[in-house]
Design an enzyme around this catalytic site. Sequence first.
Site, PDB file in Angstrom:
ATOM      1  N   MET A   8      25.038  46.443  80.053  1.00 32.06           N
ATOM      2  CA  MET A   8      24.656  47.058  81.320  1.00 32.06           C
ATOM      3  C   MET A   8      23.724  46.128  82.103  1.00 32.06           C
ATOM      4  SD  MET A   8      24.548  51.111  80.672  1.00 32.06           S
ATOM      5  CE  MET A   8      22.966  51.184  79.898  1.00 32.06           C
ATOM      6  N   HIS A  10      20.835  40.569  74.115  1.00 34.14           N
ATOM      7  CA  HIS A  10      22.205  40.406  74.626  1.00 34.14           C
ATOM      8  C   HIS A  10      22.723  39.000  74.344  1.00 34.14           C
ATOM      9  CE1 HIS A  10      20.584  43.475  77.633  1.00 34.14           C
ATOM     10  NE2 HIS A  10      21.615  44.114  77.128  1.00 34.14           N
TER      11      HIS A  10
HETATM   12  P1  AMP Z   1      23.006  47.475  76.912  1.00 34.44           P
HETATM   13  O1  AMP Z   1      23.011  46.489  78.028  1.00 34.44           O
HETATM   14  O2  AMP Z   1      21.667  48.086  76.644  1.00 34.44           O
HETATM   15  O3  AMP Z   1      24.117  48.478  77.018  1.00 34.44           O
HETATM   16  O4  AMP Z   1      23.316  46.636  75.605  1.00 34.44           O
HETATM   17  C1  AMP Z   1      24.477  45.868  75.495  1.00 34.44           C
HETATM   18  C2  AMP Z   1      24.618  45.432  74.069  1.00 34.44           C
HETATM   19  O5  AMP Z   1      23.488  44.645  73.691  1.00 34.44           O
HETATM   20  C3  AMP Z   1      24.674  46.633  73.110  1.00 34.44           C
HETATM   21  O6  AMP Z   1      25.635  46.369  72.102  1.00 34.44           O
HETATM   22  C4  AMP Z   1      23.283  46.662  72.552  1.00 34.44           C
HETATM   23  O7  AMP Z   1      23.204  47.239  71.266  1.00 34.44           O
HETATM   24  C5  AMP Z   1      22.946  45.180  72.508  1.00 34.44           C
HETATM   25  N1  AMP Z   1      21.488  45.001  72.448  1.00 34.44           N
HETATM   26  C6  AMP Z   1      20.572  45.513  73.284  1.00 34.44           C
HETATM   27  N2  AMP Z   1      19.326  45.192  72.877  1.00 34.44           N
HETATM   28  C7  AMP Z   1      19.465  44.475  71.740  1.00 34.44           C
HETATM   29  C8  AMP Z   1      18.555  43.862  70.825  1.00 34.44           C
HETATM   30  N3  AMP Z   1      17.238  43.941  71.000  1.00 34.44           N
HETATM   31  N4  AMP Z   1      19.068  43.213  69.775  1.00 34.44           N
HETATM   32  C9  AMP Z   1      20.410  43.137  69.572  1.00 34.44           C
HETATM   33  N5  AMP Z   1      21.326  43.693  70.385  1.00 34.44           N
HETATM   34  C10 AMP Z   1      20.851  44.347  71.465  1.00 34.44           C
END
Ligand code: AMP
Length: 285
Positions: free
Chosen positions: A30, A37
């Site tokens: 997102m 990420h």
């Molecule tokens: P989001 O943009 O929050 O939807 O996250 C996109 C992807 O990045 C998802 O698979 C999350 O689980 C992963 N993600 C977000 N924060 C972290 C983090 N601190 N460590 C590892 N993966 C992450």
Amino acid sequence: MIICKTREEIAKAIADVRKEHKTLGFIPTMGALHKGHISLVSKSINENDCTAVSIFVNPTQFNNKNDLLTYPRTVDADLALLEQTGADIAFVPTVEAMYPEGLENITESYDFGAIGAVMEGAARPGHFNGVGIVVHRLFELVPADRAYFGMKDFQQIAIIREMVRQRNIDIEIIPCPIVREEDGLALSSRNTRLNDEQRKQAVQISQTLFKAVDLVQSSSVAEVKEFVENTVNSVPLLEVEYFEIVNGFTMQSISSWDEAEWVVGCITVNVGDVRLIDNIAFKNI
Ligand code: AMP
């Protein structure tokens, strides 16, 4: 790096990848990208010929309007970071491109059963349905060999696996470790919304989970649960929404350590109006 905004543009970019028989890795996000990420993107770059990343703040997975409105958006910086990391394709669709029928007219829906009924599923009605809908559509537009998801959203990975099983999609789901700040706070796009004092206190979430791991040998599940809830709630600006100690496969709460081979503690904490999640393995597979 190719930047695609429309269905036509992404279809052409994917056709070009397929024409050359390249393997494709995909990371749905997102945006407001951070090192968490980027760890997923780097893993995909290592394991595939070509890596695609989507940036889309999906309205159907937000049950709270204010959360959607205040969700950080930094697309230009995100694209620069992806380019610098070595991603090949960035897919940045509009809401209209993802939902051409209009948000009011979406017909598909998901029943994830017990794994979707607890924790985030119980706290955010409709959230996992929205996740299922958008990730399924993204997998159709970006039919990758592998998709990378962070274990920070621990329950989400189980939901994605279940969606892939239900829809019979041929894609490998790769879970990736949580990336943390030096002091232990799990990286999150929402961390940028914390003020200095909130940020300082938020470190107690992960620190309490780390301490809880040391208690497993000497304490019951109920005692560890109580320790985590009380310790985090004793920090003035932190309020535990839930903390559950669950079977890592089924997401269901356990009451004794030998009830499951994989045991994970999942926490959601409200820091002002910022909702942070984290988790820790108490027993690993
Ligand atoms: P989001 O943009 O929050 O939807 O996250 C996109 C992807 O990045 C998802 O698979 C999350 O689980 C992963 N993600 C977000 N924060 C972290 C983090 N601190 N460590 C590892 N993966 C992450």
